[in-house]
Scaffold this motif. Structure first.
Motif, PDB file in Angstrom:
ATOM      1  N   ARG A  64       0.802  -1.193   0.064  1.00 55.19           N
ATOM      2  CA  ARG A  64       0.011   0.086   0.029  1.00 55.19           C
ATOM      3  C   ARG A  64       0.789   1.306  -0.162  1.00 55.19           C
ATOM      4  O   ARG A  64       1.501   1.814   1.084  1.00 55.19           O
ATOM      5  CB  ARG A  64      -0.900   0.088   1.209  1.00 55.19           C
ATOM      6  N   LYS A 115     -16.149   8.522   3.254  1.00 51.57           N
ATOM      7  CA  LYS A 115     -16.857   8.418   4.346  1.00 51.57           C
ATOM      8  C   LYS A 115     -15.986   7.342   5.332  1.00 51.57           C
ATOM      9  O   LYS A 115     -16.226   7.519   6.339  1.00 51.57           O
ATOM     10  CB  LYS A 115     -18.079   7.641   3.958  1.00 51.57           C
ATOM     11  N   ILE A 116     -15.407   6.284   4.608  1.00 50.75           N
ATOM     12  CA  ILE A 116     -14.882   5.551   5.401  1.00 50.75           C
ATOM     13  C   ILE A 116     -13.435   5.821   5.919  1.00 50.75           C
ATOM     14  O   ILE A 116     -12.993   5.563   6.907  1.00 50.75           O
ATOM     15  CB  ILE A 116     -14.339   4.289   4.648  1.00 50.75           C
ATOM     16  N   CYS A 117     -12.897   7.005   5.356  1.00 49.15           N
ATOM     17  CA  CYS A 117     -11.383   7.287   5.636  1.00 49.15           C
ATOM     18  C   CYS A 117     -11.373   7.875   7.265  1.00 49.15           C
ATOM     19  O   CYS A 117     -12.164   8.775   7.866  1.00 49.15           O
ATOM     20  CB  CYS A 117     -11.021   8.599   5.109  1.00 49.15           C
ATOM     21  N   PRO A 118     -10.455   7.022   7.936  1.00 46.85           N
ATOM     22  CA  PRO A 118     -10.308   7.227   9.467  1.00 46.85           C
ATOM     23  C   PRO A 118      -9.883   8.523   9.857  1.00 46.85           C
ATOM     24  O   PRO A 118     -10.286   8.965  10.993  1.00 46.85           O
ATOM     25  CB  PRO A 118      -9.583   6.294  10.043  1.00 46.85           C
ATOM     26  N   ASP A 119      -9.234   9.133   9.019  1.00 47.08           N
ATOM     27  CA  ASP A 119      -8.664  10.483   9.463  1.00 47.08           C
ATOM     28  C   ASP A 119      -9.022  11.681   8.722  1.00 47.08           C
ATOM     29  O   ASP A 119      -8.436  12.918   8.455  1.00 47.08           O
ATOM     30  CB  ASP A 119      -7.276  10.488   9.833  1.00 47.08           C
ATOM     31  N   LYS A 120      -9.999  11.450   7.838  1.00 51.27           N
ATOM     32  CA  LYS A 120     -10.690  12.386   6.738  1.00 51.27           C
ATOM     33  C   LYS A 120      -9.660  13.244   6.066  1.00 51.27           C
ATOM     34  O   LYS A 120      -9.774  14.351   5.973  1.00 51.27           O
ATOM     35  CB  LYS A 120     -11.475  13.321   8.017  1.00 51.27           C
ATOM     36  N   LEU A 122      -3.458   7.560   6.529  1.00 55.73           N
ATOM     37  CA  LEU A 122      -2.602   6.774   7.342  1.00 55.73           C
ATOM     38  C   LEU A 122      -2.342   5.246   6.553  1.00 55.73           C
ATOM     39  O   LEU A 122      -1.672   4.142   6.919  1.00 55.73           O
ATOM     40  CB  LEU A 122      -3.936   5.772   8.127  1.00 55.73           C
ATOM     41  N   PHE A 123      -2.450   5.215   5.247  1.00 58.47           N
ATOM     42  CA  PHE A 123      -2.163   4.242   4.563  1.00 58.47           C
ATOM     43  C   PHE A 123      -2.833   2.761   4.888  1.00 58.47           C
ATOM     44  O   PHE A 123      -2.239   1.767   4.786  1.00 58.47           O
ATOM     45  CB  PHE A 123      -0.575   4.059   4.310  1.00 58.47           C
ATOM     46  N   CYS A 124      -4.128   2.712   5.339  1.00 62.76           N
ATOM     47  CA  CYS A 124      -4.675   1.711   5.838  1.00 62.76           C
ATOM     48  C   CYS A 124      -5.170   0.811   4.875  1.00 62.76           C
ATOM     49  O   CYS A 124      -5.833  -0.327   4.897  1.00 62.76           O
ATOM     50  CB  CYS A 124      -5.612   2.044   6.909  1.00 62.76           C
ATOM     51  N   GLY A 125      -5.795   1.433   3.638  1.00 59.58           N
ATOM     52  CA  GLY A 125      -6.433   0.651   2.823  1.00 59.58           C
ATOM     53  C   GLY A 125      -7.813   0.270   2.670  1.00 59.58           C
ATOM     54  O   GLY A 125      -8.379  -0.115   1.866  1.00 59.58           O
ATOM     55  N   LEU A 126      -8.673   1.245   3.472  1.00 63.81           N
ATOM     56  CA  LEU A 126      -9.763   1.068   3.692  1.00 63.81           C
ATOM     57  C   LEU A 126     -10.797   1.734   2.487  1.00 63.81           C
ATOM     58  O   LEU A 126     -11.858   1.113   2.036  1.00 63.81           O
ATOM     59  CB  LEU A 126     -10.458   1.779   5.037  1.00 63.81           C
ATOM     60  N   GLU A 169      -9.470   1.751  -0.742  1.00 64.63           N
ATOM     61  CA  GLU A 169      -9.410   0.985  -1.731  1.00 64.63           C
ATOM     62  C   GLU A 169     -10.366  -0.217  -1.616  1.00 64.63           C
ATOM     63  O   GLU A 169     -11.025  -0.894  -2.611  1.00 64.63           O
ATOM     64  CB  GLU A 169      -7.844   0.367  -1.574  1.00 64.63           C
ATOM     65  N   GLU A 170     -10.767  -0.666  -0.271  1.00 69.36           N
ATOM     66  CA  GLU A 170     -11.630  -1.856  -0.373  1.00 69.36           C
ATOM     67  C   GLU A 170     -12.834  -1.365  -0.487  1.00 69.36           C
ATOM     68  O   GLU A 170     -13.737  -2.487  -0.870  1.00 69.36           O
ATOM     69  CB  GLU A 170     -11.435  -2.231   1.483  1.00 69.36           C
TER      70      GLU A 170
END
Lengths: 160, 366
Positions: free
Chosen positions: A59, A77-82, A112-116, A118-119
């Motif tokens: 990622r 919407k899903i991005c944890p840190d907007k 955060l490069f968490c990939g949410l 993308e998912e």
């Protein structure tokens, strides 16, 4: 849970005979081991001059495929840190109808490069690329607009 | 008559051997330590409060950032707590894949502990050798989970994506060669006179005191207390694999070193067994896309992280965000022992004591 009697001093440390102490056997053994490593091939990579390739699953910096984005706001919407901001409009563009993103900003300084994102993307428009060199000189450069997100930013490669 | 006075010395927050931003106030008599006060909170990011404002999927990346040296273990603790809250089933394949990944993270964490601990005491070779092996494990994480350090590996119900092709074979090959590497580390350290001078009899804490202070993990097992949550409260399929829990009764830094070295070997065994048991099938799991936990439903779940007992206490909030998410961080509880352990030692031995606790400041301050 059980406790052993801590008053009895049983040492797990290896016992050494006088001769072993006097001749520094353990030191010589260690020296011999490190000496053998001197003649083995190096495992290090000289980073700016040679680069290792990363796995396709890695990622890296976020990219957006402008032509497929349907402006559904799910990634925002899903991005944890907007760090994703977009505006979508209904209209006809690039040979397709429906909604499309008019502006799209991603602040990589916050990502955060968490990939949410993308998912959740239903059309796989937003994705993590394999680029990992995201260092910039000022914070404004870390904010990527749709043009950079679609075509990639310029990486300054080190040259000797 | 000359008067002597207790001397106060600040160690940190920018001291290289405090492994982050930890400040210790040493009360000294000459060079002998009388007492140690720990000052924490320099890395506080409010993870627990943040978790109350994001939904159950969005919280997974935050748990990475607490104990960043063993991020998959934090993900496992959080994800299993959510599964306990909602009653979600994990597929067999995901269960064993998770077990292999978290045990690899235990090896990586112990390797980095050994590297930095040995470097603090003065053995520089370990840093290069341990990071070499850790690099291989991080490459496995990069391929299977997508990132090297902050993996965000799991999601409630399973894994994000299936393991890539050839991953299992590569991990098994690494597990075949790794015990020989541990042997090499032991050749350098086990009988080394400087290593023994610096660790044997340093940082002593008895089993009773360790239990009274609430220590866990290798800190407890190095003091002769046979307590491992993987055996005591089996979670995530640990009751189906065969492994030993190393316990050493010396209560000093050297026995904790021996515990961690043996744990690396045992983790290798667990990885091999987990990958052999892993069946084909679906890995992504059955949890709903929007998790909603009813108000007042609560769960506490503990896992044995590389540092000790890692617990998550969560209460459902009625909507898709939790009402409360409390993290019981092992480093935070283990750090209490720094005072009792370093009483009567010299200043240089405080470095050994901090190293042997194996703290991660992200975990202490959260």
């Amino acid at each position: 849970m059980s406790t052993t009697d801590s008053s009895a001093p049983i040492s797990s440390a290896p016992k050494k005979t006088f001769l072993e102490r006097f001749l520094l056997v353990e030191l010589l053994k260690g020296m011999w081991l490190t000496l053998k490593y001197t003649f083995r091939p190096k495992v290090t990579v000289q980073y700016p001059l040679e680069r290792e390739s990363v796995h396709p699953n890695y990622r890296g910096i976020l990219r957006v495929d402008e032509s497929t984005c349907i402006g559904c706001y799910l990634c925002e919407k899903i991005c944890p840190d907007k760090c994703i901001h977009l505006e979508a409009e209904r209209g006809y563009t690039k040979g397709k109808g429906g909604k499309y993103a008019t502006y799209f900003y991603i602040d990589h300084a916050r990502c955060l490069f968490c990939g949410l994102c993308e998912e959740v993307c239903p059309v796989d428009s937003i994705y993590h690329s394999n680029e990992y060199e995201a260092a910039v000189y000022n914070r404004a450069d870390a904010v990527h607009d749709l043009r950079i997100l679609d075509s990639g930013h310029d990486i300054i490669h080190y040259e000797r | 008559m000359l008067e002597t006075k207790e001397f106060e010395l600040n160690m940190g927050p920018q001291h290289p051997s405090t492994h982050g931003v930890l400040r210790l106030v040493l009360h000294l008599d000459g060079e002998t330590v009388l007492d140690v006060d720990t000052v924490m909170g320099y890395l506080h990011r409010g993870t627990e409060k943040l978790c109350e404002t994001r939904n159950y999927y969005q919280n997974v990346p935050f748990t990475d950032r607490t104990d960043y040296l063993a991020a998959p273990y934090n993900n496992l603790g959080y994800v299993e707590t959510v599964e306990k809250l909602g009653g979600y089933q994990v597929s067999e394949r995901a269960l064993y894949a998770r077990m292999a990944i978290v045990e690899l993270s235990r090896i990586a964490s112990h390797l980095f502990w050994l590297a930095t601990h040995a470097l603090d005491i003065g053995a520089q070779t370990m840093l290069f050798w341990c990071t070499r092996e850790r690099e291989v494990i991080l490459d496995f994480f990069e391929a299977a989970l997508g990132d090297r350090l902050t993996t965000s590996a799991f999601k409630p119900g399973g894994l994000r994506r299936d393991l890539p092709e050839g991953w299992v074979e590569a991990v098994l090959e690494f597990c075949g060669t790794f015990p020989a590497r541990v042997e090499e580390y032991e050749t350098l350290l086990n009988a080394n006179r400087i290593w023994m001078e610096r660790t044997v009899g340093i940082g002593v804490i008895s089993g009773e005191d360790a239990i009274a202070l609430g220590l866990s993990g290798p800190m407890l097992r190095g003091s002769g207390v046979d307590h491992d949550l993987r055996k005591a409260l089996p979670y995530g399929g640990y009751d189906t694999v065969d492994f030993d829990v190393p316990v050493y009764p010396d209560c000093d830094s050297y026995s904790r070193y021996l515990v961690r070295m043996e744990e690396m070997r045992q983790s290798t065994r667990i990885v091999q067994q987990a990958l052999a048991k892993m069946p084909e099938g679906k890995i992504t799991g059955k949890a709903p896309k929007m998790i909603k936990i009813a108000e007042g439903v609560e769960a506490y779940h503990v896992v044995e992280s590389p540092r000790g007992e890692l617990g998550y206490y969560m209460i459902g909030g009625g909507k898709d965000i939790p009402y409360k998410c409390k993290i019981r961080a092992p480093s935070f509880c283990n750090l209490q022992a720094v005072g009792p352990m370093s009483k009567g030692l010299l200043i240089a031995d405080v470095v050994t004591v901090i190293g042997t606790i194996d703290i991660v400041l992200g975990d202490v301050d959260r």
